[in-house]
Design a protein around this motif. Structure first.
Motif, PDB file in Angstrom:
ATOM      1  N   VAL A  93      25.826  10.008  -9.302  1.00  0.00           N
ATOM      2  CA  VAL A  93      25.301  10.977 -10.262  1.00  0.00           C
ATOM      3  C   VAL A  93      25.826  12.355  -9.879  1.00  0.00           C
ATOM      4  O   VAL A  93      25.632  12.817  -8.745  1.00  0.00           O
ATOM      5  CB  VAL A  93      23.759  10.984 -10.272  1.00  0.00           C
ATOM      6  N   GLU A  94      26.491  13.000 -10.839  1.00  0.00           N
ATOM      7  CA  GLU A  94      27.009  14.345 -10.599  1.00  0.00           C
ATOM      8  C   GLU A  94      26.122  15.419 -11.226  1.00  0.00           C
ATOM      9  O   GLU A  94      26.128  16.561 -10.771  1.00  0.00           O
ATOM     10  CB  GLU A  94      28.434  14.459 -11.152  1.00  0.00           C
ATOM     11  N   ARG A  95      25.372  15.060 -12.245  1.00  0.00           N
ATOM     12  CA  ARG A  95      24.553  16.068 -12.938  1.00  0.00           C
ATOM     13  C   ARG A  95      23.208  16.231 -12.226  1.00  0.00           C
ATOM     14  O   ARG A  95      22.149  15.950 -12.777  1.00  0.00           O
ATOM     15  CB  ARG A  95      24.352  15.658 -14.397  1.00  0.00           C
ATOM     16  N   THR A  96      23.275  16.680 -11.016  1.00  0.00           N
ATOM     17  CA  THR A  96      22.064  16.791 -10.196  1.00  0.00           C
ATOM     18  C   THR A  96      21.093  17.835 -10.724  1.00  0.00           C
ATOM     19  O   THR A  96      19.922  17.834 -10.339  1.00  0.00           O
ATOM     20  CB  THR A  96      22.438  17.118  -8.751  1.00  0.00           C
ATOM     21  N   GLN A  97      21.556  18.737 -11.603  1.00  0.00           N
ATOM     22  CA  GLN A  97      20.638  19.736 -12.147  1.00  0.00           C
ATOM     23  C   GLN A  97      19.525  19.079 -12.960  1.00  0.00           C
ATOM     24  O   GLN A  97      18.389  19.566 -12.984  1.00  0.00           O
ATOM     25  CB  GLN A  97      21.395  20.766 -13.010  1.00  0.00           C
ATOM     26  N   TRP A  98      19.844  17.922 -13.587  1.00  0.00           N
ATOM     27  CA  TRP A  98      18.812  17.227 -14.349  1.00  0.00           C
ATOM     28  C   TRP A  98      17.826  16.524 -13.418  1.00  0.00           C
ATOM     29  O   TRP A  98      16.641  16.431 -13.729  1.00  0.00           O
ATOM     30  CB  TRP A  98      19.443  16.227 -15.313  1.00  0.00           C
ATOM     31  N   GLU A  99      18.310  16.057 -12.291  1.00  0.00           N
ATOM     32  CA  GLU A  99      17.388  15.494 -11.297  1.00  0.00           C
ATOM     33  C   GLU A  99      16.386  16.552 -10.856  1.00  0.00           C
ATOM     34  O   GLU A  99      15.172  16.313 -10.802  1.00  0.00           O
ATOM     35  CB  GLU A  99      18.160  14.996 -10.075  1.00  0.00           C
ATOM     36  N   THR A 100      16.892  17.733 -10.533  1.00  0.00           N
ATOM     37  CA  THR A 100      16.029  18.827 -10.071  1.00  0.00           C
ATOM     38  C   THR A 100      15.023  19.214 -11.144  1.00  0.00           C
ATOM     39  O   THR A 100      13.841  19.430 -10.861  1.00  0.00           O
ATOM     40  CB  THR A 100      16.881  20.043  -9.683  1.00  0.00           C
ATOM     41  N   TRP A 101      15.498  19.261 -12.390  1.00  0.00           N
ATOM     42  CA  TRP A 101      14.601  19.658 -13.482  1.00  0.00           C
ATOM     43  C   TRP A 101      13.483  18.628 -13.667  1.00  0.00           C
ATOM     44  O   TRP A 101      12.314  18.981 -13.784  1.00  0.00           O
ATOM     45  CB  TRP A 101      15.404  19.797 -14.783  1.00  0.00           C
ATOM     46  N   LEU A 102      13.855  17.355 -13.697  1.00  0.00           N
ATOM     47  CA  LEU A 102      12.845  16.312 -13.919  1.00  0.00           C
ATOM     48  C   LEU A 102      11.845  16.238 -12.770  1.00  0.00           C
ATOM     49  O   LEU A 102      10.648  16.058 -12.987  1.00  0.00           O
ATOM     50  CB  LEU A 102      13.532  14.955 -14.095  1.00  0.00           C
TER      51      LEU A 102
END
Length: 648
Positions: free
Chosen positions: A627-636
Motif C-alpha cells: 500500500v502506497e497511499r498511506t495517507q488514507w490509512e492515517t485518515w481512517l
C-alpha cells in the motif's frame, strides 16, 4: 392260600405276558400300573443321561474357548493389572492460501476422575497439590458424580506440561484419578477468530445424543466456525493401547504383543482461501469500528478476507481459563462475539440500485438508454446533477428519483385493472428475480449461523397493511435499497462477484482443500441468476464511472494512478437509531476481476468518504501486495473515533 401267595406263585411259574388277559384284569389288575411305570422309567433313564452328557460337553467346549482360544475375557478379567491408554489423534491443521500455518496443536493434559473409585481422599492435601480451591474441587466432583459414578470424566482440564509434572508422581496415592493427554488448539495468527471458531470440551448433554456416539467424556470438538463445520474431517480417529502394569502402576510392556491395540488416525488438514496478510490489514483498518469487510475471488467463490469488527484474538478461546475469557467477551457491550458478516443484516442502500436496474432490464421495462428526470417530488436526491439520460449516468450519480421510476415501471405493469393488485403481482415477480442473486436465503457458506436476510414478499405487506391496504407508494423505498430489505455483508460481496461474472456465482467458501483433495463438491458448482449476460455489460461502465468518472460518488476509491480500474457503488444507509451507516461494494480490475469486496461501517455516514477508501486500500493491498497511499490509512485510523456509537 391267600391271593397274594397265589400271585407270587403264578409269577414264579410263568411270565407276565403269558398270564391270560382275564386273569390280569380280575386277579391282579391293581398291580399292573406299577409294573408299567417301572418299565417306562427304565427307558427314560438313558435319555436323561444323554442330556447331561451333552450339556457337560457344551460347557467344557465353552470353557475351553474362553480360557484358551479367546483372550478378550481374560482381558476383561485382568483389567486391574492392565492399563487402557486412549491415543488421541492429532487434530487437522489449518493453513492459509499461501501455505502459512494458522492453527496448530499443543499437548495439554486433563485430570480425570472416576468417583466410585475415589477412596479415603485427603481433600486438603489433594487441593494443595493441585493449587485448586476446595470449593472449586467440590463443584467439579459434584459435576463428575452427576455425569457418572463409574465412568471417567474431566476434573481439571488443559493442564500444561509443568503443571502435570507437579502432580503426576503423586497420583498413585490417589485412587480414582488419572491423566488423559490430548492436543489443544494454539494459534500462529492473531486474526480471523470469527471464521476459525474454537474448540471446547464435549458436554454431558451432547454425549447423550447418537450424533456424538464416537465421543467420550473429556473429548474436544469444534464449537463454532470452521472447527465446527469441518469437525468430521478434523477430528481423526482415536486409537487404543493396552499395557501391563504392576500394583504400583509401573508399565511392564504391551499386553499380548499389542494384539488388541489399534492405531490412531490423524485428522485431515484444511487449506483455506484466506490471505493472511489481507486479513490482518483489514482488521487493522477496522480497529475501533463496528462493521464488516468481506472479500471474494469471483472466479472461484473463495473468501480472501473476512473481517468482523469488533474482533478478538482466537487464542482467547483456548487453553486454561477459557471459560472466564469467553464470559468476558459475551458480556462486552460491543458484542465482539457477534459474527457481523454472516449475522448482521442491514438495508443495502444505494448498492441495491444495481440489482433493481438489472431486474428491470431483464423484464424489458427499461433499456440502457432509458432516461428519467431527477424529480425530487417523488423522492429526495442527495446529489446535485442534471437529469440522467442513461443508466450509466444514473449509477454514477446515484440518482434516487431515477431508480424510483425504474422500480415503479417494473412493479406497475398493468397486469390487473386494480392498481393495488397490480402492485402485488409485480412485487411477486420482482422478488423472484431478486432472489436468483442468492438473496433472502442462506448462500451455504462453510460456517454455521448464516442468516438469510430478507427480500419482502406480497404476503409480508398483506400481513402489515391488509390484502388491499398497500400499493407502490407504500413500498417505494425498496427502489433505493431501504425499507424491509435486509442483506448480510457476505451477500453484498457475492452481489459484486455475480456482476463481475456477468450473471453467475460460486457459493462463497473458506476451504479450498481438505487433505489432498479439493473443496467440497457443492462449492464447485455455478449458480446462475435469471439475468442474461448482456444486461451486466450495460451497468458495469456506470460502476466504473462511480470511481473514476468526474463527479462520481466513489472517487476516493480510485486506483487509476496504478493502472487499476475499479467498478463499484457507494451506499449511505439510513438508520433510525443514530448516524447513517456507510457501505461500498466493488470489484477489480474491471476488465478481469480478481477480487470482489463489500465494506460496511456502522454509523460512519457517507459511503463515499469512509467505506470507499477502505475498500480501495484492501484492493490495492491484494493486487499490488503493498500500500502506497498511506495517507488514507492515517485518515481512517485517526478519525476512527467518529465511527464509534457513543453509549450512555
Amino acid at each position: 392260600m391267600g391271593w397274594a401267595t397265589c400271585l407270587i406263585d403264578r409269577l414264579d411259574s410263568e411270565p407276565l405276558c403269558c398270564v391270560p388277559l382275564q386273569t390280569q384284569i380280575v386277579g391282579w389288575g391293581a398291580f399292573y400300573p406299577v409294573s408299567f411305570a417301572l418299565q417306562y422309567l427304565e427307558g427314560r433313564k438313558y435319555v436323561i443321561q444323554t442330556i447331561f452328557v451333552v450339556v457337560a460337553l457344551l460347557f467344557a467346549a465353552r470353557l475351553f474357548y474362553i480360557q484358551v482360544l479367546d483372550g478378550s475375557y481374560k482381558l476383561a478379567a485382568d483389567r486391574n493389572t492392565l492399563q487402557r491408554i486412549v491415543q488421541v489423534p492429532y487434530r487437522g491443521l489449518v493453513y492459509d492460501r499461501n501455505g502459512q500455518l494458522m492453527v496448530q496443536n499443543t499437548p495439554v493434559y486433563d485430570l480425570m476422575v472416576i468417583p466410585r473409585e475415589v477412596k479415603q481422599l485427603d481433600t486438603a492435601y489433594f487441593c494443595q497439590l493441585l493449587q485448586l480451591p476446595i470449593e472449586e474441587f467440590r463443584l467439579a466432583m459434584t459435576a463428575a458424580k452427576n455425569y457418572s459414578r463409574v465412568k471417567a470424566s474431566p476434573l481439571i482440564q488443559n493442564l500444561s506440561t509443568p503443571e502435570l509434572a507437579a502432580i503426576q508422581d503423586n497420583l498413585i496415592d490417589f485412587p480414582g484419578f488419572s491423566i488423559k493427554a490430548h492436543m489443544a488448539r494454539s494459534y500462529k495468527t492473531e486474526n480471523l477468530a470469527h471464521a476459525l471458531g474454537y474448540v471446547g470440551a464435549i458436554t454431558p448433554k451432547l454425549l447423550e445424543s447418537p450424533k456424538y456416539a464416537k465421543y467420550i467424556a473429556g473429548d474436544n470438538l469444534g464449537i463454532t466456525g470452521l472447527e465446527s463445520f469441518y469437525e468430521k474431517v478434523l477430528m481423526g480417529q482415536r486409537g487404543v493401547q493396552y499395557r501391563m502394569v504392576n500394583v504400583r502402576g509401573i508399565e511392564k510392556g504391551a499386553f499380548r504383543g499389542g494384539e488388541f491395540d489399534t492405531l490412531s488416525v490423524a485428522g485431515l488438514d484444511l487449506h483455506t482461501s484466506i490471505d493472511s496478510e489481507l486479513q490482518a490489514y483489514g482488521e487493522l483498518l477496522m480497529a475501533n469500528k463496528r462493521g464488516s469487510i468481506v472479500a471474494l475471488d469471483p472466479k472461484t467463490g473463495e473468501i480472501l478476507a473476512f473481517v468482523s469488527a469488533p474482533y478478538f484474538e482466537p487464542a482467547r478461546l483456548s487453553g486454561k481459563g477459557m471459560g472466564n475469557r469467553y464470559m468476558d467477551l459475551l458480556n462486552n457491550p460491543e458484542r465482539p462475539l457477534f459474527n457481523r458478516p454472516l449475522m448482521a443484516t442491514y438495508p443495502p442502500g444505494s448498492v441495491f440500485k444495481l440489482v433493481n436496474e438489472l431486474v428491470a432490464l431483464q423484464m424489458g421495462v427499461v433499456t440502457p438508454y432509458t432516461s428519467f428526470p431527477c424529480n425530487q417530488r417523488l423522492v429526495k436526491c442527495t446529489h446535485r446533477h442534471e437529469a440522467p439520460t442513461n443508466v450509466g449516468i444514473a449509477i454514477k450519480q446515484s440518482c434516487n428519483p431515477y431508480f424510483y421510476q425504474v422500480m415503479r415501471t417494473t412493479i406497475m405493469r398493468g397486469r390487473s385493472s386494480n392498481p393495488k393488485e397490480d402492485a402485488r403481482l409485480g412485487l411477486a415477480e420482482w422478488r423472484r428475480q431478486v432472489m436468483s442473486f442468492g438473496l433472502g436465503q442462506q448462500l451455504g457458506v462453510d460456517l454455521g449461523s448464516e442468516r438469510k436476510g430478507s427480500i419482502p414478499s406480497p404476503e409480508l405487506y398483506d400481513k402489515m397493511y391488509g390484502r388491499h391496504g398497500w400499493n407502490f407508494r407504500t413500498i417505494y423505498s425498496l427502489s433505493i435499497g431501504q425499507g424491509e430489505i435486509g442483506i448480510t455483508g457476505l451477500q453484498m460481496a457475492n452481489i459484486m462477484a455475480t456482476i463481475a461474472n456477468r450473471g453467475y456465482y460460486y457459493t462463497p467458501h473458506f476451504v479450498r482443500g481438505i487433505g489432498q483433495s479439493g473443496p467440497l463438491p457443492e462449492y464447485q458448482q455455478r449458480h446462475h441468476t435469471n439475468i442474461v449476460p448482456q444486461h451486466f455489460d450495460a451497468i458495469i461502465p456506470g460502476m466504473q464511472a462511480v470511481v473514476d468518472g468526474r463527479g462520481g460518488t466513489g472517487n476516493l476509491a480510485s486506483l487509476a494512478q496504478f493502472g487499476i480500474s475499479v467498478a463499484g457503488k457507494t451506499g449511505t444507509v439510513q438508520n433510525a437509531h443514530g448516524p447513517d451507516h456507510a457501505t461500498f461494494a466493488a470489484f477489480a480490475p474491471a476488465e478481469d476481476p480478481q477480487i470482489a469486496i463489500a465494506v460496511f461501517i456502522e454509523n460512519a455516514g457517507f459511503g463515499g468518504t469512509s467505506a470507499a477508501p477502505m475498500a480501495s486500500l484492501m484492493i490495492e493491498k491484494y493486487l499490488r501486495r503493498k500500500v502506497e497511499r498511506t495517507q488514507w490509512e492515517t485518515w481512517l485510523q485517526g478519525d476512527a473515533s467518529k465511527f464509534i456509537k457513543k453509549k450512555h
